[in-house]
Design a protein around this motif. Structure first.
Motif, PDB file in Angstrom:
ATOM      1  N   GLY A  63     -49.584 -15.903 -20.678  1.00 24.99           N
ATOM      2  CA  GLY A  63     -50.477 -15.015 -21.481  1.00 24.99           C
ATOM      3  C   GLY A  63     -49.902 -13.306 -21.140  1.00 24.99           C
ATOM      4  N   ASN A  64     -50.568 -12.493 -22.450  1.00 26.32           N
ATOM      5  CA  ASN A  64     -50.412 -11.217 -22.248  1.00 26.32           C
ATOM      6  C   ASN A  64     -51.625 -10.345 -21.680  1.00 26.32           C
ATOM      7  OD1 ASN A  64     -47.731 -10.862 -23.571  1.00 26.32           O
ATOM      8  ND2 ASN A  64     -48.701 -11.956 -25.030  1.00 26.32           N
ATOM      9  N   GLY A  65     -51.390  -9.166 -20.915  1.00 21.34           N
ATOM     10  CA  GLY A  65     -52.381  -8.465 -20.530  1.00 21.34           C
ATOM     11  C   GLY A  65     -53.467  -9.222 -19.531  1.00 21.34           C
ATOM     12  N   GLY A  66     -54.634  -9.163 -19.755  1.00 21.28           N
ATOM     13  CA  GLY A  66     -55.608 -10.037 -19.134  1.00 21.28           C
ATOM     14  C   GLY A  66     -55.520 -11.268 -18.864  1.00 21.28           C
ATOM     15  N   SER A  67     -54.967 -11.641 -19.905  1.00 27.16           N
ATOM     16  CA  SER A  67     -54.541 -13.172 -19.908  1.00 27.16           C
ATOM     17  C   SER A  67     -53.193 -13.337 -19.019  1.00 27.16           C
ATOM     18  CB  SER A  67     -54.010 -13.858 -21.336  1.00 27.16           C
ATOM     19  OG  SER A  67     -55.161 -13.822 -22.402  1.00 27.16           O
ATOM     20  N   ALA A  68     -52.257 -12.693 -18.874  1.00 31.41           N
ATOM     21  CA  ALA A  68     -51.242 -12.610 -17.993  1.00 31.41           C
ATOM     22  C   ALA A  68     -51.865 -12.932 -16.515  1.00 31.41           C
ATOM     23  CB  ALA A  68     -50.433 -11.549 -17.914  1.00 31.41           C
ATOM     24  N   ALA A  69     -52.911 -11.875 -16.218  1.00 33.25           N
ATOM     25  CA  ALA A  69     -53.804 -11.969 -14.804  1.00 33.25           C
ATOM     26  C   ALA A  69     -54.247 -13.335 -14.690  1.00 33.25           C
ATOM     27  CB  ALA A  69     -54.627 -10.916 -14.764  1.00 33.25           C
ATOM     28  N   GLY A 105     -37.144  -8.705 -21.331  1.00 32.99           N
ATOM     29  CA  GLY A 105     -37.593  -7.934 -22.347  1.00 32.99           C
ATOM     30  C   GLY A 105     -36.434  -6.913 -22.812  1.00 32.99           C
ATOM     31  N   ASN A 106     -35.711  -6.293 -22.073  1.00 29.23           N
ATOM     32  CA  ASN A 106     -34.659  -5.361 -22.349  1.00 29.23           C
ATOM     33  C   ASN A 106     -33.355  -6.047 -22.935  1.00 29.23           C
ATOM     34  OD1 ASN A 106     -33.617  -2.665 -21.802  1.00 29.23           O
ATOM     35  ND2 ASN A 106     -32.143  -3.643 -20.614  1.00 29.23           N
ATOM     36  N   ASP A 107     -33.052  -6.978 -22.306  1.00 29.75           N
ATOM     37  CA  ASP A 107     -31.761  -7.886 -22.927  1.00 29.75           C
ATOM     38  C   ASP A 107     -32.173  -8.602 -24.076  1.00 29.75           C
ATOM     39  OD1 ASP A 107     -30.659  -6.619 -20.811  1.00 29.75           O
ATOM     40  OD2 ASP A 107     -30.632  -8.555 -19.606  1.00 29.75           O
ATOM     41  N   TYR A 108     -33.197  -9.250 -24.411  1.00 30.99           N
ATOM     42  CA  TYR A 108     -33.591 -10.389 -25.486  1.00 30.99           C
ATOM     43  C   TYR A 108     -34.558  -9.820 -26.374  1.00 30.99           C
ATOM     44  CZ  TYR A 108     -30.330 -12.795 -22.580  1.00 30.99           C
ATOM     45  OH  TYR A 108     -29.246 -13.447 -21.912  1.00 30.99           O
ATOM     46  N   GLY A 109     -35.464  -8.822 -25.973  1.00 31.19           N
ATOM     47  CA  GLY A 109     -36.681  -8.530 -26.786  1.00 31.19           C
ATOM     48  C   GLY A 109     -37.871  -9.087 -26.046  1.00 31.19           C
ATOM     49  N   PHE A 110     -38.995  -8.622 -26.176  1.00 32.70           N
ATOM     50  CA  PHE A 110     -39.932  -8.713 -25.618  1.00 32.70           C
ATOM     51  C   PHE A 110     -40.703 -10.062 -26.172  1.00 32.70           C
ATOM     52  CE2 PHE A 110     -44.844  -8.442 -24.564  1.00 32.70           C
ATOM     53  CZ  PHE A 110     -44.523  -8.160 -23.424  1.00 32.70           C
ATOM     54  N   ASP A 111     -40.301 -10.578 -27.211  1.00 33.66           N
ATOM     55  CA  ASP A 111     -40.872 -11.776 -28.001  1.00 33.66           C
ATOM     56  C   ASP A 111     -40.281 -12.858 -27.335  1.00 33.66           C
ATOM     57  OD1 ASP A 111     -38.407 -11.047 -29.233  1.00 33.66           O
ATOM     58  OD2 ASP A 111     -38.834 -12.229 -30.778  1.00 33.66           O
ATOM     59  N   GLN A 112     -38.992 -12.852 -26.426  1.00 33.38           N
ATOM     60  CA  GLN A 112     -38.493 -13.942 -25.719  1.00 33.38           C
ATOM     61  C   GLN A 112     -38.977 -13.902 -24.438  1.00 33.38           C
ATOM     62  OE1 GLN A 112     -36.283 -16.004 -27.344  1.00 33.38           O
ATOM     63  NE2 GLN A 112     -37.320 -15.106 -29.253  1.00 33.38           N
ATOM     64  N   VAL A 113     -39.775 -13.107 -23.662  1.00 36.13           N
ATOM     65  CA  VAL A 113     -40.118 -13.229 -22.131  1.00 36.13           C
ATOM     66  C   VAL A 113     -40.570 -14.441 -21.625  1.00 36.13           C
ATOM     67  CG1 VAL A 113     -40.457 -10.512 -22.173  1.00 36.13           C
ATOM     68  CG2 VAL A 113     -42.305 -12.069 -22.648  1.00 36.13           C
ATOM     69  N   MET A 131     -52.512 -18.687 -23.073  1.00 39.93           N
ATOM     70  CA  MET A 131     -53.813 -17.986 -23.366  1.00 39.93           C
ATOM     71  C   MET A 131     -53.495 -16.719 -24.202  1.00 39.93           C
ATOM     72  SD  MET A 131     -55.742 -18.407 -19.765  1.00 39.93           S
ATOM     73  CE  MET A 131     -54.310 -18.403 -18.714  1.00 39.93           C
ATOM     74  N   THR A 132     -54.186 -16.831 -25.514  1.00 37.06           N
ATOM     75  CA  THR A 132     -54.113 -15.891 -26.495  1.00 37.06           C
ATOM     76  C   THR A 132     -55.282 -15.374 -27.117  1.00 37.06           C
ATOM     77  OG1 THR A 132     -53.037 -14.929 -28.287  1.00 37.06           O
ATOM     78  CG2 THR A 132     -52.863 -17.273 -28.011  1.00 37.06           C
ATOM     79  N   THR A 133     -56.057 -14.434 -26.633  1.00 35.55           N
ATOM     80  CA  THR A 133     -57.348 -14.113 -27.447  1.00 35.55           C
ATOM     81  C   THR A 133     -56.884 -14.052 -29.055  1.00 35.55           C
ATOM     82  OG1 THR A 133     -57.180 -11.626 -27.108  1.00 35.55           O
ATOM     83  CG2 THR A 133     -58.425 -13.194 -25.399  1.00 35.55           C
ATOM     84  N   SER A 134     -55.824 -13.284 -29.534  1.00 34.83           N
ATOM     85  CA  SER A 134     -55.674 -12.945 -30.751  1.00 34.83           C
ATOM     86  C   SER A 134     -54.988 -14.187 -31.689  1.00 34.83           C
ATOM     87  CB  SER A 134     -54.756 -11.922 -31.056  1.00 34.83           C
ATOM     88  OG  SER A 134     -53.595 -11.924 -30.466  1.00 34.83           O
ATOM     89  N   GLY A 135     -54.221 -14.920 -31.038  1.00 35.86           N
ATOM     90  CA  GLY A 135     -53.384 -15.963 -31.266  1.00 35.86           C
ATOM     91  C   GLY A 135     -52.190 -15.532 -32.230  1.00 35.86           C
ATOM     92  N   SER A 136     -51.930 -14.222 -32.076  1.00 38.03           N
ATOM     93  CA  SER A 136     -50.807 -13.455 -32.820  1.00 38.03           C
ATOM     94  C   SER A 136     -49.706 -12.953 -32.254  1.00 38.03           C
ATOM     95  CB  SER A 136     -51.513 -12.612 -33.879  1.00 38.03           C
ATOM     96  OG  SER A 136     -52.113 -11.451 -33.148  1.00 38.03           O
ATOM     97  N   SER A 137     -49.618 -13.242 -30.746  1.00 36.46           N
ATOM     98  CA  SER A 137     -48.555 -12.759 -29.959  1.00 36.46           C
ATOM     99  C   SER A 137     -47.212 -13.499 -30.238  1.00 36.46           C
ATOM    100  CB  SER A 137     -49.033 -12.851 -28.331  1.00 36.46           C
ATOM    101  OG  SER A 137     -50.218 -12.258 -28.522  1.00 36.46           O
ATOM    102  N   PRO A 138     -46.192 -12.504 -30.578  1.00 38.34           N
ATOM    103  CA  PRO A 138     -44.972 -13.313 -30.906  1.00 38.34           C
ATOM    104  C   PRO A 138     -44.438 -13.932 -29.640  1.00 38.34           C
ATOM    105  CG  PRO A 138     -45.005 -11.305 -31.833  1.00 38.34           C
ATOM    106  CD  PRO A 138     -46.238 -11.384 -31.168  1.00 38.34           C
ATOM    107  N   ASN A 139     -44.541 -13.476 -28.628  1.00 44.74           N
ATOM    108  CA  ASN A 139     -43.831 -14.156 -27.450  1.00 44.74           C
ATOM    109  C   ASN A 139     -44.519 -15.290 -27.001  1.00 44.74           C
ATOM    110  OD1 ASN A 139     -46.334 -13.157 -26.374  1.00 44.74           O
ATOM    111  ND2 ASN A 139     -45.193 -11.668 -24.910  1.00 44.74           N
ATOM    112  N   ILE A 140     -46.114 -15.495 -27.294  1.00 45.48           N
ATOM    113  CA  ILE A 140     -46.639 -16.694 -27.194  1.00 45.48           C
ATOM    114  C   ILE A 140     -46.212 -17.828 -28.284  1.00 45.48           C
ATOM    115  CG2 ILE A 140     -48.978 -17.934 -27.433  1.00 45.48           C
ATOM    116  CD1 ILE A 140     -48.671 -16.518 -24.693  1.00 45.48           C
ATOM    117  N   ALA A 141     -46.022 -17.398 -29.513  1.00 45.83           N
ATOM    118  CA  ALA A 141     -45.434 -18.400 -30.595  1.00 45.83           C
ATOM    119  C   ALA A 141     -43.879 -18.835 -30.344  1.00 45.83           C
ATOM    120  CB  ALA A 141     -45.506 -17.758 -31.814  1.00 45.83           C
TER     121      ALA A 141
END
Length: 204
Positions: A63-69, A105-113, A131-141
């Motif tokens: 997850g990202n942000g709070g969902s990462a925690a 993120g640096n080598d491949y892009g944040f959407d690949q982390v 976990m994604t509150t928006s459902g629109s995070s490219p790295n989650i997809a």
């Protein structure tokens, strides 16, 4: 009464109103969460987690942000314990390592982390919980796509804006809210329920 005292009273009243609104919001949300279809979906996802753990598979969480925690929190519940003592179970938060995240993120892009994490650690039969509150995070997809290619069981926890992820995961659990704090609170409640169930089954 001084102007400062009036301002303080007004601020306190506003805080009290916000707390009352939050409680009312939870009452409305609790009723929606009891809808049989949603309860059944949560139970089915939990059963998939139990089956994977029982088969010796790994639980990956992202997850990202709070969902990462929260992903770190959930992974720790499996590797440690939630409410009862048991043997540790294999679980990993893909959001845990700042070194890996920044390198990928640096080598491949944040959407690949997270996708790279799934490729590194995921095996057929493992579970990926995102976990994604928006459902629109490219790295989650991207992570979901890799997980499905590799034969992982995929579980998405999201809010109403993430309903478009239907068809992209084995289990899609939608909190009937578009308010991020409530969505994340429900995500933690659902994952805690699964962790508690695991504890009770595998308790010493």
């Amino acid at each position: 009464m001084t102007h400062a005292e009036q301002a303080a009273l007004g601020g306190a009243a506003e805080i009290a109103r916000r707390h009352a609104d939050a409680r009312a919001d939870w009452v409305r949300l609790a009723a929606a969460l009891a809808e049989p279809g949603l309860v059944g979906a949560v139970d089915a996802a939990g059963a998939a987690v139990m089956a994977a753990v029982g088969g010796g598979h790994t639980v990956l969480v992202a997850g990202n942000g709070g969902s990462a925690a929260m992903s770190s929190h959930v992974a720790a519940e499996f590797a440690g314990r939630c409410v009862r003592d048991r043997d540790p179970l294999p679980a990993l938060s893909l959001a845990e390592s700042s070194t890996s995240l920044t390198a990928i993120g640096n080598d491949y892009g944040f959407d690949q982390v997270f996708a790279r994490g799934v490729r590194a650690h995921g095996r057929p039969g493992d579970v990926l919980i995102v976990m994604t509150t928006s459902g629109s995070s490219p790295n989650i997809a991207a992570a979901l796509a890799v997980a499905r290619e590799r034969g992982l069981v995929t579980i998405v926890l999201t809010g109403v804006r993430g309903a478009q992820l239907a068809g992209h995961a084995d289990h899609l659990l939608v909190v009937p809210s578009d308010y991020t704090p409530r969505i994340q609170e429900v995500h933690l409640m659902w994952t805690h329920a699964w962790c508690e169930a695991v504890d009770h089954v595998w308790a010493r």
